[in-house]
Design an enzyme around this catalytic site. Structure first.
Site, PDB file in Angstrom:
ATOM      1  N   LYS A 186      43.301 -18.469  55.008  1.00  0.00           N
ATOM      2  CA  LYS A 186      43.470 -18.411  56.459  1.00  0.00           C
ATOM      3  C   LYS A 186      42.342 -17.602  57.117  1.00  0.00           C
ATOM      4  O   LYS A 186      41.190 -17.982  57.029  1.00  0.00           O
ATOM      5  CB  LYS A 186      44.846 -17.831  56.777  1.00  0.00           C
ATOM      6  CG  LYS A 186      46.017 -18.440  55.974  1.00  0.00           C
ATOM      7  CD  LYS A 186      46.154 -19.939  56.126  1.00  0.00           C
ATOM      8  CE  LYS A 186      47.471 -20.490  55.592  1.00  0.00           C
ATOM      9  NZ  LYS A 186      47.685 -20.394  54.168  1.00  0.00           N
ATOM     10  N   ARG A 245      38.545 -16.634  33.515  1.00  0.00           N
ATOM     11  CA  ARG A 245      39.923 -16.332  33.872  1.00  0.00           C
ATOM     12  C   ARG A 245      40.167 -14.822  33.919  1.00  0.00           C
ATOM     13  O   ARG A 245      41.074 -14.345  34.610  1.00  0.00           O
ATOM     14  CB  ARG A 245      40.884 -17.008  32.881  1.00  0.00           C
ATOM     15  CG  ARG A 245      42.354 -16.786  33.156  1.00  0.00           C
ATOM     16  CD  ARG A 245      43.226 -17.869  32.517  1.00  0.00           C
ATOM     17  NE  ARG A 245      42.868 -18.112  31.134  1.00  0.00           N
ATOM     18  CZ  ARG A 245      43.327 -17.422  30.087  1.00  0.00           C
ATOM     19  NH1 ARG A 245      44.167 -16.412  30.281  1.00  0.00           N
ATOM     20  NH2 ARG A 245      42.963 -17.736  28.867  1.00  0.00           N
ATOM     21  N   ASP A 283      52.870  -8.971  53.129  1.00  0.00           N
ATOM     22  CA  ASP A 283      52.013 -10.124  53.381  1.00  0.00           C
ATOM     23  C   ASP A 283      51.342  -9.903  54.732  1.00  0.00           C
ATOM     24  O   ASP A 283      52.000  -9.911  55.770  1.00  0.00           O
ATOM     25  CB  ASP A 283      52.860 -11.406  53.385  1.00  0.00           C
ATOM     26  CG  ASP A 283      52.011 -12.666  53.492  1.00  0.00           C
ATOM     27  OD1 ASP A 283      50.890 -12.597  54.033  1.00  0.00           O
ATOM     28  OD2 ASP A 283      52.484 -13.734  53.051  1.00  0.00           O
ATOM     29  N   TYR A 341      57.164 -16.896  54.872  1.00  0.00           N
ATOM     30  CA  TYR A 341      56.514 -18.170  54.577  1.00  0.00           C
ATOM     31  C   TYR A 341      57.448 -18.952  53.665  1.00  0.00           C
ATOM     32  O   TYR A 341      58.050 -18.390  52.751  1.00  0.00           O
ATOM     33  CB  TYR A 341      55.167 -17.915  53.911  1.00  0.00           C
ATOM     34  CG  TYR A 341      54.422 -19.162  53.507  1.00  0.00           C
ATOM     35  CD1 TYR A 341      54.047 -20.109  54.463  1.00  0.00           C
ATOM     36  CD2 TYR A 341      54.083 -19.392  52.185  1.00  0.00           C
ATOM     37  CE1 TYR A 341      53.359 -21.250  54.098  1.00  0.00           C
ATOM     38  CE2 TYR A 341      53.394 -20.535  51.809  1.00  0.00           C
ATOM     39  CZ  TYR A 341      53.033 -21.458  52.769  1.00  0.00           C
ATOM     40  OH  TYR A 341      52.357 -22.592  52.398  1.00  0.00           O
TER      41      TYR A 341
END
Length: 389
Positions: free
Chosen positions: A203, A53, A178, A106
């Protein structure tokens, strides 16, 4: 290096491993050689050999490459694009702070801004991204962050990155962009003055519809500040997805260039089709912000918004009739995907929010893949014929 060389060599770390392909480190934890070494790893910033993590050698290798692509000092991987956006926003803002963002984002970013942040006492003002003066007018003394997305989802409206970055910097306000729809091949916001850049790496960066990941790139102190929140929230990327992402990044410039060219050809074809009312694509001279796109982008991307003359029902029939293009969410893979935007957004946004974002009931988003342009045009033509009016 040029991006085509950088994606192949930009993750090199000087180790002695002779493998050409990146090594996949799957271990969740690591053995310490001594008490002193354990203490050093436990208190280090972004250690690679402590606990997954906190960091991992495979993630670190991918992060080096991502930082290079966005011309940044540092990068940080997340489990998803929304993990990257949400963690970054929460790391940078506190109760009483204010953020300025766009009406067109988004949909999950919009929900973060309008539904979640107010619960924690953080205000958000959404403005028309095409109007830089609107950003300036929305800034307050308590504004700490400006969030932009360009081209935006799904109308492909643009934000003037250099102008927004300049007005925010003049008041000591951080900016976050973004860059998912453009990718670092077509647009590099940091070169235009933006502080931090975020991606849904699912993407274009991954490019094969087989991973979910997010990425943040920017100055090292800011990225490390976000990392401190990330290890608490736990939106860490898996080593296997980072390894897949490294593989996808090797061909990013080639894939994006092909998608750019095909999308432009398809957009031009659609713009002249009698069944089409409007085409949203920044590469068309008819796009109201084409000059801005030409100024701040190196390519116009693989996303097209097309509004059918027959309205909502025709848009649904069109998407259902496509044979080569799949009816599916997401974008940036090798295959072309299409989605009726209004149907997709109805489950997450209210009718008022959909209208405010400028989403027409007849709008279909086409995410162009790597198929032959002539085959895609033929598929679109037969689907338009079936959709009717």
């Amino acid at each position: 290096m040029d991006l085509e060389s950088l994606v192949i060599h930009g993750d090199a770390d000087g180790d002695d491993d002779p493998s050409i392909a990146p090594v996949l480190h799957l271990s969740s934890t690591y053995r310490a050689a001594s008490a002193q070494a354990f203490a050093a790893e436990a208190t280090a910033v972004r250690p690679q050999h402590y606990y997954a993590r906190y960091g991992n050698p495979t993630l670190a290798r991918c992060e080096r490459l991502l930082a290079g692509l966005e011309r940044a000092e540092s990068a940080l991987l997340f489990a998803s694009g929304m993990g990257a956006i949400s963690t970054t926003v929460l790391a940078l803002l506190a109760q009483g702070d204010h953020v300025v963002a766009q009406t067109s984002h988004y949909m999950s970013t919009t929900r973060l801004l309008t539904a979640l942040l107010p619960k924690w006492g953080i205000g958000a003002t959404l403005v028309d991204q095409t109007d830089t003066a609107a950003f300036a007018g929305a800034l307050r003394p308590e504004t700490r962050l400006v969030i932009v997305e360009t081209p935006s989802n799904p109308t492909l409206a643009l934000t003037d990155l250099a102008a927004v970055a300049a007005l925010a910097r003049a008041q000591g306000i951080l900016t976050l962009a973004d860059n998912t729809f453009a990718s670092p091949v077509n647009q590099r916001p940091r070169e235009l003055g933006i502080d931090l850049v975020v991606h849904s790496a699912t993407k274009y960066l991954g490019g094969h519809s087989d991973l979910v990941a997010g990425a943040l790139a920017g100055p090292r102190p800011l990225v490390e500040r976000v990392w401190e929140t990330a290890i608490v929230l736990g939106a860490c990327a898996s080593p296997f997805n980072a390894w897949l992402l490294l593989r996808g990044l090797r061909t990013l410039p080639l894939r994006v260039a092909r998608s750019n060219a095909t999308a432009l050809a398809l957009a031009r074809h659609l713009a002249s089709h009698p069944a089409v009312a409007r085409v949203h694509y920044p590469g068309l001279a008819s796009h109201p912000q084409h000059a801005l796109a030409a100024r701040q982008m190196q390519g116009f991307g693989g996303l097209i918004g097309v509004e059918l003359a027959g309205g909502y029902a025709a848009a649904q029939r069109f998407v259902a009739a496509l044979r080569l293009a799949a009816q599916a969410v997401s974008l940036g893979g090798v295959e072309t995907l299409a989605a009726h935007a209004a149907s997709m957004w109805e489950g997450s946004l209210t009718p008022a929010e959909i209208a405010q974002a400028g989403i027409s009931p007849a709008l279909v988003r086409i995410a162009v893949g790597l198929e032959a342009p002539a085959d895609l045009i033929a598929d679109v033509d037969q689907a338009l014929a079936q959709a009717g009016g």
